[in-house]
Motif scaffolding. Structure first.
Motif, short mmCIF file in Angstrom:
data_model
loop_
_atom_site.label_atom_id
_atom_site.label_comp_id
_atom_site.label_asym_id
_atom_site.label_seq_id
_atom_site.Cartn_x
_atom_site.Cartn_y
_atom_site.Cartn_z
N THR A 1 0.82 -1.21 0.00
CA THR A 1 0.00 0.00 0.00
C THR A 1 0.85 1.26 0.00
O THR A 1 0.49 2.26 -0.60
CB THR A 1 -0.97 0.01 1.20
N PHE A 2 2.03 1.22 0.65
CA PHE A 2 2.92 2.38 0.62
C PHE A 2 3.48 2.59 -0.79
O PHE A 2 3.57 3.72 -1.27
CB PHE A 2 4.07 2.21 1.62
N ASP A 3 3.87 1.51 -1.44
CA ASP A 3 4.41 1.65 -2.80
C ASP A 3 3.35 2.19 -3.75
O ASP A 3 3.65 3.01 -4.63
CB ASP A 3 4.93 0.30 -3.30
N ILE A 4 2.12 1.72 -3.61
CA ILE A 4 1.05 2.19 -4.48
C ILE A 4 0.79 3.67 -4.28
O ILE A 4 0.71 4.44 -5.25
CB ILE A 4 -0.24 1.37 -4.24
N ILE A 5 0.66 4.11 -3.03
CA ILE A 5 0.37 5.53 -2.79
C ILE A 5 1.56 6.40 -3.18
O ILE A 5 1.40 7.55 -3.61
CB ILE A 5 -0.05 5.78 -1.32
N GLY A 6 2.78 5.86 -3.05
CA GLY A 6 3.95 6.62 -3.49
C GLY A 6 3.93 6.86 -4.98
O GLY A 6 4.19 7.97 -5.46
N ASP A 7 3.60 5.81 -5.74
CA ASP A 7 3.56 5.93 -7.19
C ASP A 7 2.40 6.80 -7.65
O ASP A 7 2.56 7.71 -8.48
CB ASP A 7 3.45 4.54 -7.82
N LEU A 8 1.22 6.57 -7.07
CA LEU A 8 0.05 7.36 -7.48
C LEU A 8 0.13 8.80 -6.98
O LEU A 8 -0.41 9.70 -7.60
CB LEU A 8 -1.23 6.72 -6.94
N GLY A 9 0.80 9.01 -5.85
CA GLY A 9 0.88 10.35 -5.28
C GLY A 9 1.98 11.19 -5.86
O GLY A 9 1.80 12.39 -6.11
N PHE A 10 3.15 10.57 -6.06
CA PHE A 10 4.33 11.35 -6.47
C PHE A 10 4.98 10.86 -7.75
O PHE A 10 5.98 11.43 -8.20
CB PHE A 10 5.40 11.30 -5.36
N GLY A 11 4.44 9.78 -8.32
CA GLY A 11 5.11 9.19 -9.48
C GLY A 11 6.44 8.57 -9.09
O GLY A 11 7.34 8.43 -9.91
N ASP A 12 6.56 8.21 -7.82
CA ASP A 12 7.85 7.72 -7.30
C ASP A 12 7.58 6.74 -6.18
O ASP A 12 7.24 7.12 -5.07
CB ASP A 12 8.67 8.91 -6.80
N SER A 13 7.72 5.44 -6.45
CA SER A 13 7.48 4.42 -5.45
C SER A 13 8.49 4.52 -4.31
O SER A 13 9.61 5.00 -4.48
CB SER A 13 7.57 3.03 -6.09
N PHE A 14 8.09 4.02 -3.13
CA PHE A 14 9.03 3.94 -2.01
C PHE A 14 9.93 2.71 -2.13
O PHE A 14 10.83 2.52 -1.31
CB PHE A 14 8.26 3.88 -0.69
N ASN A 15 9.63 1.82 -3.11
CA ASN A 15 10.44 0.62 -3.37
C ASN A 15 10.53 -0.31 -2.17
O ASN A 15 11.53 -1.00 -1.97
CB ASN A 15 11.85 1.01 -3.83
N CYS A 16 9.47 -0.33 -1.36
CA CYS A 16 9.45 -1.25 -0.22
C CYS A 16 9.42 -2.71 -0.70
O CYS A 16 10.16 -3.56 -0.19
CB CYS A 16 8.24 -0.97 0.66
N LEU A 17 8.58 -3.00 -1.69
CA LEU A 17 8.51 -4.35 -2.22
C LEU A 17 9.78 -4.74 -2.95
O LEU A 17 10.25 -5.87 -2.86
CB LEU A 17 7.31 -4.48 -3.16
N GLN A 18 10.34 -3.79 -3.68
CA GLN A 18 11.55 -4.06 -4.45
C GLN A 18 12.69 -4.50 -3.54
O GLN A 18 13.44 -5.44 -3.85
CB GLN A 18 11.97 -2.81 -5.22
#
Length: 509
Positions: A187-204
């Motif tokens: 959920t953090f990665d999704i909101i990072g991508d949708l919010g800022f166009g920049d994932s937090f890369n937690c899953l990565q």
């Protein structure tokens, strides 16, 4: 100093001491017996002073303590000298929806007022006009139309979640995982991508981003800040005692968000994230950049932690109710031959999946205690009870959701109660369930802006997990959701489960 002067000084000190002792006693007696709320039922200790409320809040037991008070005193309870709480379904429209004969119930500044030095956000803006303006700017990014464009981004991260869990599942025949961090990563990665166009890369990277890890501690700290606000002198001292390093952390946190927003605002390519709609709105009207930064800072938590909490609760109940999990697995696997067949459009009509999610909202609401509003100047009526202006009023979602007055077998996880053929059958014990009591996204002009996104994440993550894996509870390692502490949000504990790739995968998959 003469004896006379010493005598006067001593007498003055005694007088001051007596006043310091007597004032809180008289104040408590006034609150209990002569206050305008004195006729409302509730424990005298809570009615006399704010201290029992604060103690319960800081221990993380407020929702459970207030639930017990409602069992004892009824649906309307006084839980502080100037606060009344309701476990009554009629409280939702009375408090949250606009009424032609009354001014709106505004958010309680104790809980919602913006921290010094930070602009208002969509959550903290108490003024209705300012809130409406911020909401109008953000709303296009959360519509169903926007969600259709954003769907590939959701699939990207949910598929990555499945890949990471599959790696863990293949490590041994008895693989075990803690689902909580993985759901938070997603959920953090999704909101990072949708919010800022920049994932937090937690899953990565299979770990929390340092910034996301910090967010958990700030939620608990907010309870301390709110508690201090009830006593201005204590708040003043507390603010003076905050170490410079902590202030710098907050400044750096805000600056990090500002940098992310600024970077996204300068993208040359088009992408269907939330900020793309904000960019278009900025072409039509001036939008203070500070409000954008602050709003996206708070949305990072509100748009991820609550969804991850509900997902954790649902998966915890499913794993510990194998019959419910098997019913859901059968529905998902019967309707989709391959994981790629799973789409948001196809998921929205799966009856048992939606029943599981609705029961999850009932049993583990991500915001168990709805933060207070203030009765408008001149007073108003809630659930037939007249309250003077300035009274703090709150709704107890946790208490109502588990009340036998509203639900049959209220303490049990039973998704079947939400199936049309069950609740529509007059002979069913669930036919009298008050399903309208469940208001996970609130009501009125401040209802949750991201409810379409939240429902999409819930359906997609749950369905892809049960399609891809077989989950099983670990003997002797059962998490009881009711025992978790609440500090505005729920303090989650590990949910350890056995996991293995599904045993029967169609050949074409």
């Amino acid at each position: 100093m003469s004896n006379t002067e010493e005598s006067h000084t001593s007498a003055g000190l005694v007088y001051v001491l007596l006043v310091l002792i007597a004032y809180p006693i008289f104040r408590a007696l006034h609150n209990v017996f002569f206050h305008p709320l004195s006729d409302i039922p509730g424990p005298r200790a809570w009615s006399a002073s704010r201290l029992p409320f604060i103690w319960s809040l800081l221990r993380g037991t407020l929702v459970h303590d207030v639930e017990r008070l409602h069992w004892k005193y009824g649906p309307v309870v006084r839980i502080a000298p100037d606060e009344v709480t309701f476990a009554d379904a009629d409280a939702y429209p009375d408090i949250f929806q606009a009424r032609s004969d009354s001014k709106p119930f505004l958010k309680d500044p104790v809980w919602w007022e913006t921290q010094p030095g930070l602009p208002d956000t969509i959550l903290s803006a108490i003024n209705p006009e300012k809130h409406a303006r911020i909401r109008r700017i953000l709303a296009p990014g959360f519509t169903l139309r926007a969600l259709r464009d954003q769907e590939p981004i959701l699939h990207q991260y949910v598929n990555l979640l499945v890949d990471r869990l599959r790696e863990s599942a293949l490590e041994s025949s008895e693989a075990q995982v803690d689902l909580v961090p993985w759901l938070n990563f997603t959920t953090f990665d999704i909101i990072g991508d949708l919010g800022f166009g920049d994932s937090f890369n937690c899953l990565q990277h299979s770990r929390y981003h340092p910034w996301t890890a910090m967010l958990f501690s700030t939620v608990k700290a907010a309870a301390w800040v709110a508690s201090a606000r009830y006593y201005p002198l204590i708040e003043f001292i507390l603010l003076k005692c905050i170490p410079p390093s902590l202030m710098k952390t907050q400044t750096d946190h805000y600056q990090r968000i500002s940098n992310k927003v600024d970077r996204r605002l300068n993208f040359e390519m088009e992408r269907p994230d939330v900020l793309s709609y904000v960019i278009k709105k900025r072409e039509e009207e001036a939008v203070p950049i500070g409000e954008i930064n602050s709003t996206f800072m708070i949305l990072t938590t509100a748009g991820s932690e609550t969804t991850a909490t509900l997902l954790s609760g649902i998966m915890n109940y499913l794993v510990n109710c194998p019959d419910k999990l098997n019913t859901l697995k059968h529905e998902v696997r019967h309707n989709f031959n391959t994981s790629d067949d799973i789409t948001l459009e196809a998921l929205k009509d799966l009856p048992y999946l939606n029943a599981v999610i609705n029961e999850g909202f009932r049993m583990c609401p991500p915001v168990p205690w709805v933060l207070p509003r203030r009765v408008p100047h001149g007073g108003s009526t809630v659930c037939g009870t007249w309250l003077p202006g300035g009274t703090a009023v709150s709704v107890q979602a946790y208490t109502m959701n588990r009340s036998p007055s509203y639900f049959h077998c209220a303490s049990s996880f039973i998704p079947e109660r939400w199936l049309p053929e069950v609740h529509g059958n007059p002979e069913s014990p669930f036919s009298k369930d008050s399903r309208g009591v469940i208001q996970p996204f609130s009501l009125g002009p401040r209802s949750c802006l991201g409810q379409n996104l939240a429902m999409a994440e819930l359906r997609l993550i749950i369905s892809k997990l049960v399609w891809a894996f077989d989950f099983e509870a670990i003997d002797g390692n059962v998490l009881k959701w009711d025992d978790l502490r609440v500090f505005l949000l729920i303090e989650k504990k590990p949910i350890q489960v056995k996991i293995k790739p599904r045993s029967e995968v169609p050949a074409e998959a």
